[in-house]
Write a protein that holds these residues in place. Structure first.
Motif, PDB file in Angstrom:
ATOM      1  N   GLN A 153      12.518   1.469   0.332  1.00 19.67           N
ATOM      2  CA  GLN A 153      11.922   2.803   0.284  1.00 19.67           C
ATOM      3  C   GLN A 153      11.279   3.059  -1.076  1.00 19.67           C
ATOM      4  OE1 GLN A 153      15.373   5.116   1.361  1.00 19.67           O
ATOM      5  NE2 GLN A 153      14.750   5.237   3.508  1.00 19.67           N
ATOM      6  N   ASP A 154      11.940   2.622  -2.130  1.00 17.73           N
ATOM      7  CA  ASP A 154      11.401   2.790  -3.479  1.00 17.73           C
ATOM      8  C   ASP A 154      10.097   2.003  -3.623  1.00 17.73           C
ATOM      9  OD1 ASP A 154      11.506   3.777  -6.173  1.00 17.73           O
ATOM     10  OD2 ASP A 154      12.155   1.773  -6.809  1.00 17.73           O
ATOM     11  N   LEU A 155      10.086   0.783  -3.135  1.00 20.72           N
ATOM     12  CA  LEU A 155       8.880  -0.038  -3.184  1.00 20.72           C
ATOM     13  C   LEU A 155       7.752   0.609  -2.387  1.00 20.72           C
ATOM     14  CD1 LEU A 155       7.491  -2.646  -4.058  1.00 20.72           C
ATOM     15  CD2 LEU A 155       8.478  -3.758  -2.044  1.00 20.72           C
ATOM     16  N   GLN A 156       8.070   1.156  -1.214  1.00 20.01           N
ATOM     17  CA  GLN A 156       7.053   1.805  -0.390  1.00 20.01           C
ATOM     18  C   GLN A 156       6.474   3.021  -1.106  1.00 20.01           C
ATOM     19  OE1 GLN A 156       5.808   0.660   2.674  1.00 20.01           O
ATOM     20  NE2 GLN A 156       4.267   2.170   2.125  1.00 20.01           N
ATOM     21  N   ARG A 157       7.334   3.808  -1.764  1.00 21.35           N
ATOM     22  CA  ARG A 157       6.835   4.976  -2.509  1.00 21.35           C
ATOM     23  C   ARG A 157       5.897   4.543  -3.627  1.00 21.35           C
ATOM     24  NH1 ARG A 157      12.050   6.998  -1.469  1.00 21.35           N
ATOM     25  NH2 ARG A 157      12.890   6.065  -3.374  1.00 21.35           N
ATOM     26  N   LYS A 158       6.260   3.475  -4.330  1.00 23.94           N
ATOM     27  CA  LYS A 158       5.409   2.977  -5.411  1.00 23.94           C
ATOM     28  C   LYS A 158       4.069   2.488  -4.865  1.00 23.94           C
ATOM     29  CE  LYS A 158       9.181   1.863  -8.505  1.00 23.94           C
ATOM     30  NZ  LYS A 158       9.997   0.828  -9.135  1.00 23.94           N
ATOM     31  N   ARG A 201       1.970   5.471  -3.996  1.00 24.67           N
ATOM     32  CA  ARG A 201       1.393   6.079  -5.200  1.00 24.67           C
ATOM     33  C   ARG A 201       0.196   5.283  -5.692  1.00 24.67           C
ATOM     34  NH1 ARG A 201       6.446   6.242  -8.219  1.00 24.67           N
ATOM     35  NH2 ARG A 201       7.684   7.425  -6.793  1.00 24.67           N
ATOM     36  N   LEU A 202       0.324   3.961  -5.705  1.00 25.22           N
ATOM     37  CA  LEU A 202      -0.793   3.121  -6.141  1.00 25.22           C
ATOM     38  C   LEU A 202      -1.996   3.300  -5.229  1.00 25.22           C
ATOM     39  CD1 LEU A 202       1.036  -0.185  -7.112  1.00 25.22           C
ATOM     40  CD2 LEU A 202      -0.169   1.377  -8.645  1.00 25.22           C
ATOM     41  N   THR A 203      -1.747   3.346  -3.931  1.00 25.02           N
ATOM     42  CA  THR A 203      -2.828   3.534  -2.967  1.00 25.02           C
ATOM     43  C   THR A 203      -3.486   4.892  -3.171  1.00 25.02           C
ATOM     44  OG1 THR A 203      -1.704   2.127  -1.366  1.00 25.02           O
ATOM     45  CG2 THR A 203      -3.397   3.595  -0.509  1.00 25.02           C
ATOM     46  N   ASN A 204      -2.674   5.926  -3.354  1.00 25.69           N
ATOM     47  CA  ASN A 204      -3.220   7.272  -3.568  1.00 25.69           C
ATOM     48  C   ASN A 204      -4.004   7.339  -4.867  1.00 25.69           C
ATOM     49  OD1 ASN A 204      -2.148   8.249  -1.190  1.00 25.69           O
ATOM     50  ND2 ASN A 204      -0.284   9.024  -2.156  1.00 25.69           N
ATOM     51  N   ASP A 205      -3.494   6.720  -5.921  1.00 28.91           N
ATOM     52  CA  ASP A 205      -4.211   6.703  -7.193  1.00 28.91           C
ATOM     53  C   ASP A 205      -5.547   5.981  -7.049  1.00 28.91           C
ATOM     54  OD1 ASP A 205      -2.131   8.072  -8.335  1.00 28.91           O
ATOM     55  OD2 ASP A 205      -1.307   6.335  -9.410  1.00 28.91           O
ATOM     56  N   ALA A 206      -5.561   4.884  -6.307  1.00 25.58           N
ATOM     57  CA  ALA A 206      -6.801   4.139  -6.101  1.00 25.58           C
ATOM     58  C   ALA A 206      -7.789   4.972  -5.285  1.00 25.58           C
ATOM     59  CB  ALA A 206      -6.518   2.812  -5.404  1.00 25.58           C
ATOM     60  N   ASP A 207      -7.276   5.674  -4.264  1.00 25.65           N
ATOM     61  CA  ASP A 207      -8.134   6.529  -3.441  1.00 25.65           C
ATOM     62  C   ASP A 207      -8.735   7.652  -4.277  1.00 25.65           C
ATOM     63  OD1 ASP A 207      -7.581   4.979  -1.237  1.00 25.65           O
ATOM     64  OD2 ASP A 207      -6.121   6.390  -0.374  1.00 25.65           O
ATOM     65  N   LEU A 208      -7.944   8.225  -5.172  1.00 30.43           N
ATOM     66  CA  LEU A 208      -8.442   9.309  -6.017  1.00 30.43           C
ATOM     67  C   LEU A 208      -9.517   8.814  -6.972  1.00 30.43           C
ATOM     68  CD1 LEU A 208      -5.134  11.226  -6.857  1.00 30.43           C
ATOM     69  CD2 LEU A 208      -6.997  11.971  -5.351  1.00 30.43           C
TER      70      LEU A 208
END
Length: 89
Positions: free
Chosen positions: A65-70, A73-80
């Protein structure tokens, strides 16, 4: 529900086979009360192994779950950063 018995170290020493058999037959636990020391709990090997497997499964689940959250976040940061307007000089 797990059955629990209480005993003292003196009684446990004197009747160890009885308590060991009881733990295995009833899938129970024996709390050994020690004078001037912390108590200990006697459980069957099968019960102990089941607890260890459960702890390992929870640990793995938590890590996943921790890995999935990270990753999210990386995917969201890249999308932004992809959607940010380009700066023109």
């Amino acid at each position: 529900m797990t059955q629990i018995k209480d005993t003292t170290t003196k009684k446990l020493r004197k009747h160890f086979a009885h308590y060991a058999d009881w733990v295995n037959q009833h899938n129970g636990a024996v709390v050994v009360q020690r004078q001037h020391h912390a108590n200990v709990v006697m459980v069957s090997k099968a019960e102990y192994q089941a607890w260890q497997q459960t702890l390992e499964a929870w640990s793995t689940l938590t890590q996943n779950q921790d890995l999935q959250r990270k990753m999210d976040r990386l995917t969201n940061d890249a999308d932004l950063s992809d959607s940010a307007p380009d700066k023109q000089e």
